[in-house]
Every structure is written in C-alpha cells, then in structure tokens.
Design an enzyme around this catalytic site. Structure first.
Site, PDB file in Angstrom:
ATOM      1  N   GLU A 298       0.816  -1.200  -0.045  1.00  0.00           N
ATOM      2  CA  GLU A 298       0.053  -0.106  -0.011  1.00  0.00           C
ATOM      3  C   GLU A 298       0.938   1.271   0.063  1.00  0.00           C
ATOM      4  O   GLU A 298       0.718   2.144  -0.661  1.00  0.00           O
ATOM      5  CB  GLU A 298      -0.831  -0.214   1.386  1.00  0.00           C
TER       6      GLU A 298
ATOM      7  N   ASP B 140      -7.207   1.083   8.333  1.00  0.00           N
ATOM      8  CA  ASP B 140      -5.888   1.718   8.126  1.00  0.00           C
ATOM      9  C   ASP B 140      -5.535   2.944   8.921  1.00  0.00           C
ATOM     10  O   ASP B 140      -4.979   3.913   8.236  1.00  0.00           O
ATOM     11  CB  ASP B 140      -5.516   1.666   6.602  1.00  0.00           C
TER      12      ASP B 140
HETATM   13 ZN   LIG Z   1      -1.608   2.334   6.176  1.00  0.00          ZN
END
Ligand SMILES: [Zn+2]
Length: 323
Positions: free
Chosen positions: A192, A218
């Site tokens: 990511e 997240d």
């Molecule tokens: Zn992250």
C-alpha cells in the site's frame, strides 16, 4: 550533496533563489484539526517536495516530519520523483531538528551536508493474502488492511493493527458456524505504502466479481469512533440501519481507505473504520510504531466492529440498484 539551507513554508516561497541550495520544508502539521485531516494538508510537502524544489534548481530537500508531537524521531513515508525533473535526495527530519535549523537560518547562513544511504531497488514479486467465508451469493463483502509498512519500524499501528483486526473479525465470523448470505472476503494488501500495487493487482484479478461493500482498517488500532462512507445517497440510506447495529455513526467523507479506493469505479460502497487517531501520527511511519503503543482493548473493539459490520452487510436484504 552540500549547500546553504533555504527554509520555506509554502510552494509559493520556492523560486530562483533556491538554485544550488538545500530546501527545508518547515511546515508544521496543525494541531487544531482532526489529525488525519491535518496530515492530509501537509503530506504534499513530503510527497512532492523533491519535485517542486528540483524544478527551481535545489540540490536537496529536507522535510519536517508530519506530526504534531515528536520525540526527536523522523517520520518517513512515500515521496515521488517525476519524469524530466532531476532526482534530488530528500529526507524527513524530526520536527525538533527542523525547528532548530529554521531558527539558525533566521539568524544567519546555515550550510548542510546530506549523506543518505537509502536507494530504490528494482521491484520484486510480492503477494496479497486473501481468504474468504463463502456465502450463498458470490456477491462480496470485503474486509481489508495492508501487510506492508515502512522500514524504520515494525508498523504496529500502520497497519499491523488493521491486519490483526481483519484476521480476528474473520475468526469471529467463522466461529458463528453459519453460512453467510453473501461471501465475506479478507484481503491483506501488499505494498500500500509505495503506491497501491497490491490493490491494483486485486482489481485486476477480482475486479469483475460483484463487490457490494468494502471495509478498510488503516488508521491505527485506537478506539473505534465512526465509519467513514463513500457512496450514493441510496447506498447511504441502505447502510444506516445496518451500521446502527454496530453502535457507530456514519460520516460521509472522502478517503475511506486507500486500498479499497480501487473499487470506487465499480460503484462499491466504501467504508473505513475511523478509530481515535489522537496519537496515531505520534508514531506513524517511525521507529516508534511498535506493539507497546497499541492498546489491546481498543484493538479488540475495532475487530468487533469490523466483524459486526461485515456480518450484517453480508446478511442484509439486497440493495436495489438505482434506476
Ligand atoms: Zn497504512
């Protein structure tokens, strides 16, 4: 590289006078806004700082760490170069060091020599980790987090917390011993941080399957406070009674999650777990993002919220497509 330091606090302060210098972006992250919003305002200096300074002939860049509270720890993170613009070295420095250099520069000339050992190596194969609890319908409710982190620390909050919550949510759903109406799929995305490669690979491999909703965790393992939602008014109306079962409010806001954002084009309802992020950016992308900073009780509450929402979304009556 070596050069005189020029302190700037906005793009407008860049100009011909930075030619041959080391630019220090000394832009404090605001403490009077929600942390993730304040972060979003200053992240551009880390992400694009080298490009913009190099355009004006700077030879190096320093970036004040993106945090409101520092213990003299640099906060790293993604930065970009651009085709046709010289690739100059760039480094993040602790807020204390940035403030010190800025103070000295206000009084007279400051010269610095930058010696960086970091480099970008060629890409290597990596993998997303995917698991699912099959439902009666192939329609997917996705639970996501990302496996990678920055090299300085072990990424306990970013995004170890999200990964553990997704695993725990799946464990709890499976422990119900019931087959869900829709398929519940956990995706632990690869890479990511350096540009959503895992998310794009997922889209390529699975993007044609119907995804009713995707939920991402997240933003650290803090106490869950709300759901961020991106979707149509019809999706919102459908979601509200379902989300109410988790006792968390729904806030319409952008950036529900970086990895699941690739599903936006498909019209998937996108949801992000919004925990208390008061102290998230204290350790974000630093050597200090270690397990001792994670409160197990708060982490478990987040896992419960994810499990509950994923299960209820999987069981809910159909969301009629807008006509
Ligand atoms: Zn992250």
């Amino acid at each position: 590289v070596e050069g005189r330091v020029v302190v700037v606090r906005s793009w407008e302060e860049l100009g011909p006078h930075v030619r041959g210098t080391i630019v220090l972006y000394d832009v404090p992250m605001r403490g009077d806004l929600p942390p993730r919003v304040a972060y979003g305002q200053v992240a551009r200096f880390r992400v694009r700082g080298a490009i913009e300074a190099a355009r004006h002939g700077a030879v190096g860049v320093l970036v004040r760490s993106l945090t409101t509270r520092s213990l003299d720890t640099p906060h790293t993170g993604m930065m970009r170069y651009e085709e046709g613009v010289p690739r100059i070295p760039a480094a993040a420095i602790p807020t204390e060091q940035a403030a010190r250099i800025a103070r000295l520069a206000a009084r007279g000339e400051v010269r610095l020599r930058l010696s960086l050992e970091s480099r970008t190596r060629s890409a290597v194969p990596s993998a997303n980790v995917i698991a699912e609890i099959p439902g009666d319908s192939p329609e997917v409710v996705l639970l996501g987090a990302h496996l990678d982190s920055w090299d300085v620390g072990c990424g306990a909050h970013d995004d170890g917390a999200g990964v553990v919550q997704v695993l725990e949510a799946m464990r709890r759903i499976r422990a119900l011993g019931q087959r869900p109406r829709r398929t519940i799929r956990a995706v632990l995305f690869s890479n990511e941080e350096r540009g959503l490669d895992g998310a794009r690979a997922y889209l390529q491999g699975f993007g044609r399957q119907p995804h009713l909703a995707a939920i991402e965790s997240d933003l650290g393992g803090g106490l869950p406070l709300a759901w961020a939602m991106e979707g149509t008014p019809a999706q919102r109306a459908w979601l509200l009674p379902i989300a109410a079962l988790t006792d968390l409010p729904v806030d319409e806001e952008p950036d529900s999650g970086a990895d699941i954002s690739v599903l936006a084009a498909q019209g998937t309802l996108l949801l992000g777990l919004r925990p208390d992020d008061t102290h998230y950016f204290d350790v974000h992308h630093t050597a200090g993002d270690t397990l001792d900073k994670v409160d197990p009780a708060a982490l478990a509450r987040g896992a419960s919220a994810l499990a509950a929402l994923a299960w209820e979304l999987a069981q809910a009556p159909a969301l009629e497509p807008a006509r």
